[in-house]
Design an enzyme around this catalytic site. Structure first.
Site, PDB file in Angstrom:
ATOM      1  N   CYS A  14       0.717  -1.320  -0.428  1.00  0.00           N
ATOM      2  CA  CYS A  14       0.046   0.311  -0.064  1.00  0.00           C
ATOM      3  C   CYS A  14       0.891   1.090   0.135  1.00  0.00           C
ATOM      4  O   CYS A  14       2.050   1.030  -0.427  1.00  0.00           O
ATOM      5  CB  CYS A  14      -1.165   0.605   1.422  1.00  0.00           C
ATOM      6  N   ARG A  20      -3.378  -0.391   5.834  1.00  0.00           N
ATOM      7  CA  ARG A  20      -4.217  -1.676   4.929  1.00  0.00           C
ATOM      8  C   ARG A  20      -2.677  -2.771   4.455  1.00  0.00           C
ATOM      9  O   ARG A  20      -3.647  -4.197   4.686  1.00  0.00           O
ATOM     10  CB  ARG A  20      -3.784  -1.031   3.457  1.00  0.00           C
ATOM     11  N   SER A  21      -1.616  -2.346   3.942  1.00  0.00           N
ATOM     12  CA  SER A  21      -0.693  -3.867   3.777  1.00  0.00           C
ATOM     13  C   SER A  21      -0.243  -4.214   4.601  1.00  0.00           C
ATOM     14  O   SER A  21      -0.492  -5.820   4.575  1.00  0.00           O
ATOM     15  CB  SER A  21       0.171  -3.555   3.239  1.00  0.00           C
ATOM     16  N   ASP A 131      -7.899   4.069   1.248  1.00  0.00           N
ATOM     17  CA  ASP A 131      -7.002   4.699   2.327  1.00  0.00           C
ATOM     18  C   ASP A 131      -7.640   4.990   3.269  1.00  0.00           C
ATOM     19  O   ASP A 131      -8.095   6.420   2.747  1.00  0.00           O
ATOM     20  CB  ASP A 131      -6.162   5.900   1.554  1.00  0.00           C
TER      21      ASP A 131
HETATM   22  P1  4NP Z   1      -1.718   2.637   3.967  1.00  0.00           P
HETATM   23  O1  4NP Z   1      -2.126   4.279   4.392  1.00  0.00           O
HETATM   24  O2  4NP Z   1      -1.531   2.963   2.485  1.00  0.00           O
HETATM   25  O3  4NP Z   1      -2.718   1.861   4.176  1.00  0.00           O
HETATM   26  O4  4NP Z   1      -0.212   2.708   4.806  1.00  0.00           O
HETATM   27  C1  4NP Z   1      -1.779   5.513   4.892  1.00  0.00           C
HETATM   28  C2  4NP Z   1      -1.067   5.869   5.827  1.00  0.00           C
HETATM   29  C3  4NP Z   1      -0.353   6.867   6.368  1.00  0.00           C
HETATM   30  C4  4NP Z   1       0.169   8.054   4.513  1.00  0.00           C
HETATM   31  C5  4NP Z   1      -0.891   7.792   4.050  1.00  0.00           C
HETATM   32  C6  4NP Z   1      -1.624   6.205   3.632  1.00  0.00           C
HETATM   33  N1  4NP Z   1       0.583   9.305   4.615  1.00  0.00           N
HETATM   34  O5  4NP Z   1      -0.220  10.361   4.320  1.00  0.00           O
HETATM   35  O6  4NP Z   1       1.344   9.126   5.573  1.00  0.00           O
END
Ligand code: 4NP
Length: 168
Positions: A14, A20-21, A131
């Protein structure tokens, strides 16, 4: 006792590798363990962004997972790299942006599977795991449900596609 290298490997990807991952990693690893495939299928996760390197999963992600019986506390965020294409048979993206980033780093001649996680979904027509990072708590519940469904479908796909490795 000598350990044998896993014969199949799956990498969930992700953006941040903290929501998610890691959820997919924890849920699929438990399914693999329950099916008796721990020595046959290696599971890992990574992110395309580097904001949270070495961080444990997001508190909200860990909390939802814990209420469903999954412990994600050992997981730490890392970046996906082109070297992962040499190691993983399945590289599975949570959304189309992740998939585009992965396609851009995919070495020519990669023989494994690169695609969207929800292509393995059995109960949902949704294509991407959304997300949840900047949203509310229910976004994390939604992610968990989508992940559980697709994880079951992925294991069934692997059982039917790799009979010689996994047996019946
Ligand atoms: P993930 O979610 O891709 O599912 O781990 C996110 C975690 C952090 C951020 C974006 C998406 N960020 O912008 O810090």
């Amino acid at each position: 006792m000598a350990t044998t290298a896993a014969k199949l490997s799956v990498l969930f990807v992700c953006l941040g590798n903290i929501c998610r991952s890691p959820t997919a990693h924890g849920v699929f690893a438990k399914l693999v363990e329950q099916a008796g495939y721990s020595d046959l299928i290696q599971v890992d996760s990574a992110g395309t962004g580097d904001w949270h390197l070495n961080h444990a999963p997001d508190r909200r992600t860990a909390q939802v997972a814990a209420t469903k019986g999954y412990d994600l506390s050992e997981l730490r965020a890392r970046l996906v790299t082109s070297a992962d294409f040499n190691q993983f048979d399945y590289i599975i993206a949570m959304d189309n942006a992740n998939l585009e980033d992965l396609r851009a780093m995919q070495p020519q001649g990669y023989q494994g599977y690169l695609g969207l996680f929800l292509d393995f979904s059995e109960q949902s027509a949704v294509q991407e795991v959304p997300d949840p990072y900047y949203g509310g708590e229910d976004g994390f519940e939604l992610v968990f449900g989508l992940v559980e469904d697709a994880a079951n479908g992925l294991l069934r796909h692997m059982q039917s596609s790799h009979l010689q490795v996994l047996g019946s």
